[in-house]
Design a protein around this motif. Structure first.
Motif, PDB file in Angstrom:
ATOM      1  N   ALA A   1       0.822  -1.211   0.000  1.00 47.55           N
ATOM      2  CA  ALA A   1       0.000   0.000   0.000  1.00 47.55           C
ATOM      3  C   ALA A   1       0.856   1.260   0.000  1.00 47.55           C
ATOM      4  O   ALA A   1       0.561   2.220  -0.715  1.00 47.55           O
ATOM      5  CB  ALA A   1      -0.936  -0.005   1.213  1.00 47.55           C
ATOM      6  N   LEU A   2       1.937   1.267   0.784  1.00 52.45           N
ATOM      7  CA  LEU A   2       2.792   2.453   0.849  1.00 52.45           C
ATOM      8  C   LEU A   2       3.418   2.782  -0.495  1.00 52.45           C
ATOM      9  O   LEU A   2       3.524   3.950  -0.867  1.00 52.45           O
ATOM     10  CB  LEU A   2       3.895   2.272   1.894  1.00 52.45           C
ATOM     11  N   ARG A   3       3.816   1.762  -1.240  1.00 47.43           N
ATOM     12  CA  ARG A   3       4.488   2.037  -2.516  1.00 47.43           C
ATOM     13  C   ARG A   3       3.534   2.605  -3.558  1.00 47.43           C
ATOM     14  O   ARG A   3       3.969   3.120  -4.583  1.00 47.43           O
ATOM     15  CB  ARG A   3       5.220   0.809  -3.030  1.00 47.43           C
ATOM     16  N   MET A   4       2.234   2.546  -3.298  1.00 44.07           N
ATOM     17  CA  MET A   4       1.237   3.120  -4.199  1.00 44.07           C
ATOM     18  C   MET A   4       0.826   4.535  -3.779  1.00 44.07           C
ATOM     19  O   MET A   4       0.021   5.169  -4.449  1.00 44.07           O
ATOM     20  CB  MET A   4       0.002   2.208  -4.264  1.00 44.07           C
ATOM     21  N   ASP A   5       1.388   5.032  -2.693  1.00 38.25           N
ATOM     22  CA  ASP A   5       1.050   6.351  -2.179  1.00 38.25           C
ATOM     23  C   ASP A   5       2.211   7.312  -2.453  1.00 38.25           C
ATOM     24  O   ASP A   5       3.298   7.147  -1.897  1.00 38.25           O
ATOM     25  CB  ASP A   5       0.765   6.254  -0.675  1.00 38.25           C
ATOM     26  N   GLU A   6       1.977   8.303  -3.286  1.00 36.49           N
ATOM     27  CA  GLU A   6       3.046   9.224  -3.691  1.00 36.49           C
ATOM     28  C   GLU A   6       3.670   9.961  -2.516  1.00 36.49           C
ATOM     29  O   GLU A   6       4.886  10.172  -2.481  1.00 36.49           O
ATOM     30  CB  GLU A   6       2.525  10.230  -4.721  1.00 36.49           C
ATOM     31  N   SER A   7       2.863  10.367  -1.544  1.00 40.25           N
ATOM     32  CA  SER A   7       3.394  11.082  -0.378  1.00 40.25           C
ATOM     33  C   SER A   7       4.304  10.185   0.443  1.00 40.25           C
ATOM     34  O   SER A   7       5.350  10.629   0.935  1.00 40.25           O
ATOM     35  CB  SER A   7       2.260  11.605   0.503  1.00 40.25           C
ATOM     36  N   ALA A   8       3.918   8.924   0.608  1.00 38.86           N
ATOM     37  CA  ALA A   8       4.742   7.982   1.368  1.00 38.86           C
ATOM     38  C   ALA A   8       6.064   7.725   0.663  1.00 38.86           C
ATOM     39  O   ALA A   8       7.129   7.722   1.294  1.00 38.86           O
ATOM     40  CB  ALA A   8       3.985   6.669   1.578  1.00 38.86           C
ATOM     41  N   VAL A   9       6.020   7.533  -0.638  1.00 37.14           N
ATOM     42  CA  VAL A   9       7.241   7.284  -1.409  1.00 37.14           C
ATOM     43  C   VAL A   9       8.155   8.509  -1.348  1.00 37.14           C
ATOM     44  O   VAL A   9       9.371   8.381  -1.147  1.00 37.14           O
ATOM     45  CB  VAL A   9       6.904   6.900  -2.865  1.00 37.14           C
ATOM     46  N   ALA A  10       7.597   9.694  -1.478  1.00 38.50           N
ATOM     47  CA  ALA A  10       8.393  10.923  -1.396  1.00 38.50           C
ATOM     48  C   ALA A  10       9.010  11.092  -0.012  1.00 38.50           C
ATOM     49  O   ALA A  10      10.159  11.548   0.116  1.00 38.50           O
ATOM     50  CB  ALA A  10       7.532  12.137  -1.747  1.00 38.50           C
ATOM     51  N   PHE A  11       8.266  10.733   1.024  1.00 33.89           N
ATOM     52  CA  PHE A  11       8.767  10.818   2.403  1.00 33.89           C
ATOM     53  C   PHE A  11       9.981   9.910   2.571  1.00 33.89           C
ATOM     54  O   PHE A  11      11.008  10.319   3.115  1.00 33.89           O
ATOM     55  CB  PHE A  11       7.643  10.425   3.364  1.00 33.89           C
ATOM     56  N   VAL A  12       9.892   8.690   2.073  1.00 30.01           N
ATOM     57  CA  VAL A  12      11.024   7.757   2.147  1.00 30.01           C
ATOM     58  C   VAL A  12      12.209   8.310   1.376  1.00 30.01           C
ATOM     59  O   VAL A  12      13.338   8.337   1.878  1.00 30.01           O
ATOM     60  CB  VAL A  12      10.614   6.365   1.611  1.00 30.01           C
ATOM     61  N   ARG A  13      11.987   8.755   0.175  1.00 26.98           N
ATOM     62  CA  ARG A  13      13.076   9.282  -0.655  1.00 26.98           C
ATOM     63  C   ARG A  13      13.752  10.472   0.014  1.00 26.98           C
ATOM     64  O   ARG A  13      14.979  10.635  -0.056  1.00 26.98           O
ATOM     65  CB  ARG A  13      12.549   9.676  -2.038  1.00 26.98           C
ATOM     66  N   ALA A  14      12.984  11.295   0.712  1.00 30.27           N
ATOM     67  CA  ALA A  14      13.541  12.478   1.382  1.00 30.27           C
ATOM     68  C   ALA A  14      14.569  12.090   2.442  1.00 30.27           C
ATOM     69  O   ALA A  14      15.563  12.800   2.634  1.00 30.27           O
ATOM     70  CB  ALA A  14      12.416  13.310   1.998  1.00 30.27           C
ATOM     71  N   PHE A  15      14.349  10.976   3.134  1.00 34.45           N
ATOM     72  CA  PHE A  15      15.332  10.531   4.120  1.00 34.45           C
ATOM     73  C   PHE A  15      16.655  10.187   3.437  1.00 34.45           C
ATOM     74  O   PHE A  15      17.727  10.493   3.949  1.00 34.45           O
ATOM     75  CB  PHE A  15      14.804   9.333   4.922  1.00 34.45           C
ATOM     76  N   PHE A  16      16.578   9.551   2.296  1.00 33.55           N
ATOM     77  CA  PHE A  16      17.789   9.204   1.562  1.00 33.55           C
ATOM     78  C   PHE A  16      18.461  10.457   1.007  1.00 33.55           C
ATOM     79  O   PHE A  16      19.681  10.604   1.100  1.00 33.55           O
ATOM     80  CB  PHE A  16      17.475   8.219   0.435  1.00 33.55           C
ATOM     81  N   ASP A  17      17.669  11.369   0.441  1.00 33.09           N
ATOM     82  CA  ASP A  17      18.228  12.601  -0.120  1.00 33.09           C
ATOM     83  C   ASP A  17      18.920  13.450   0.934  1.00 33.09           C
ATOM     84  O   ASP A  17      19.885  14.149   0.632  1.00 33.09           O
ATOM     85  CB  ASP A  17      17.128  13.428  -0.800  1.00 33.09           C
ATOM     86  N   SER A  18      18.437  13.372   2.175  1.00 33.09           N
ATOM     87  CA  SER A  18      19.035  14.181   3.243  1.00 33.09           C
ATOM     88  C   SER A  18      20.098  13.422   4.036  1.00 33.09           C
ATOM     89  O   SER A  18      20.666  13.966   4.990  1.00 33.09           O
ATOM     90  CB  SER A  18      17.941  14.696   4.185  1.00 33.09           C
ATOM     91  N   GLY A  19      20.370  12.190   3.661  1.00 28.10           N
ATOM     92  CA  GLY A  19      21.441  11.427   4.314  1.00 28.10           C
ATOM     93  C   GLY A  19      21.076  10.843   5.660  1.00 28.10           C
ATOM     94  O   GLY A  19      21.954  10.498   6.448  1.00 28.10           O
ATOM     95  N   LYS A  20      19.788  10.711   5.948  1.00 24.23           N
ATOM     96  CA  LYS A  20      19.361  10.167   7.242  1.00 24.23           C
ATOM     97  C   LYS A  20      19.204   8.652   7.151  1.00 24.23           C
ATOM     98  O   LYS A  20      18.828   8.123   6.107  1.00 24.23           O
ATOM     99  CB  LYS A  20      18.046  10.803   7.677  1.00 24.23           C
ATOM    100  N   PRO A  21      19.458   7.931   8.245  1.00 22.72           N
ATOM    101  CA  PRO A  21      19.373   6.469   8.217  1.00 22.72           C
ATOM    102  C   PRO A  21      17.935   5.968   8.098  1.00 22.72           C
ATOM    103  O   PRO A  21      17.000   6.578   8.621  1.00 22.72           O
ATOM    104  CB  PRO A  21      19.991   6.039   9.542  1.00 22.72           C
ATOM    105  N   VAL A  22      17.817   4.833   7.411  1.00 29.02           N
ATOM    106  CA  VAL A  22      16.533   4.185   7.195  1.00 29.02           C
ATOM    107  C   VAL A  22      16.675   2.714   7.536  1.00 29.02           C
ATOM    108  O   VAL A  22      17.656   2.071   7.143  1.00 29.02           O
ATOM    109  CB  VAL A  22      16.065   4.348   5.733  1.00 29.02           C
ATOM    110  N   ALA A  23      15.694   2.177   8.261  1.00 30.18           N
ATOM    111  CA  ALA A  23      15.670   0.757   8.622  1.00 30.18           C
ATOM    112  C   ALA A  23      14.398   0.138   8.053  1.00 30.18           C
ATOM    113  O   ALA A  23      13.316   0.719   8.180  1.00 30.18           O
ATOM    114  CB  ALA A  23      15.702   0.594  10.146  1.00 30.18           C
ATOM    115  N   ALA A  24      14.531  -1.043   7.421  1.00 28.15           N
ATOM    116  CA  ALA A  24      13.387  -1.713   6.802  1.00 28.15           C
ATOM    117  C   ALA A  24      13.484  -3.205   7.049  1.00 28.15           C
ATOM    118  O   ALA A  24      14.564  -3.791   6.923  1.00 28.15           O
ATOM    119  CB  ALA A  24      13.359  -1.424   5.303  1.00 28.15           C
ATOM    120  N   ILE A  25      12.344  -3.820   7.371  1.00 28.26           N
ATOM    121  CA  ILE A  25      12.340  -5.249   7.667  1.00 28.26           C
ATOM    122  C   ILE A  25      11.300  -5.973   6.809  1.00 28.26           C
ATOM    123  O   ILE A  25      10.258  -5.404   6.476  1.00 28.26           O
ATOM    124  CB  ILE A  25      12.091  -5.513   9.172  1.00 28.26           C
ATOM    125  N   CYS A  26      11.618  -7.203   6.473  1.00 27.64           N
ATOM    126  CA  CYS A  26      10.705  -8.136   5.825  1.00 27.64           C
ATOM    127  C   CYS A  26      10.330  -7.658   4.416  1.00 27.64           C
ATOM    128  O   CYS A  26      11.176  -7.581   3.542  1.00 27.64           O
ATOM    129  CB  CYS A  26       9.497  -8.375   6.727  1.00 27.64           C
TER     130      CYS A  26
END
Length: 181
Positions: free
Chosen positions: A81-106
């Protein structure tokens, strides 16, 4: 350390939310539940309904700059569901663009794939995602946890609930490292 937990309104694997959430609290951090809708989110214990959890903020009105890191819990329906939501995808990408750590499971790396942040990185996940990760330019490994620092930020990934102890240990250490004064 202020940590965002991004989830869909339902389909979150409960233990992949609650154990990382508690690990952030135990490390002295402050977790916030971010979703695509207001109200409560419905977690699951595999295929059975679990508990509901109140949403702190809606992703469309949330600034990634307010957080030191991001956790993406799994469950099959949640990242789908998250990958179909543009705001959620942009939020995730923003963490990478700003150099902040991201943790993902499963299954959570599905959202990373949609955010186009997997290329050139080594990560782990639920085994059924290995082809998706490879097709997105990443390298998939079968390990309890993988910390990849190929890029401006750390990406901490894990395979499944059985790996939660390794996962929470790795990401809380990484989050503490980057949020230290």
């Amino acid at each position: 350390m202020r940590i965002a937990f991004l989830v869909a309104p339902e389909g979150i694997e409960q233990v992949e939310l609650t154990e990382p959430w508690q690990a952030v609290i135990d490390a002295g951090g402050s977790p916030s539940l971010i979703s695509t809708e207001e109200g409560c989110v419905q977690a699951f214990n595999h295929l059975d309904r679990g508990d509901t959890f109140p949403v702190d903020q809606v992703v469309g009105g949330t600034d990634h700059a307010d957080f030191d890191g991001l956790v993406l819990p799994g469950g099959v329906a949640n990242p789908d569901a998250l990958r179909m939501d543009e705001s959620a995808v942009a939020f995730v990408r923003a963490f990478f663009d700003s150099g902040k750590p991201v943790a993902a499971i499963c299954h959570a790396p599905w959202t990373l794939i949609e955010a186009d942040v997997v290329g050139g990185r080594t990560l782990t996940s639920w085994p059924s995602l290995r082809t998706d990760i490879r097709n997105a330019g990443g390298t998939w490994v079968d390990e309890p946890v993988r910390v990849c620092r190929n890029g401006p930020n750390a990406l901490i990934t894990s395979r499944r609930p059985d790996d939660l102890k390794d996962f929470t240990g790795a990401f809380t250490e990484e989050f503490a490292r980057v949020s230290a004064p």
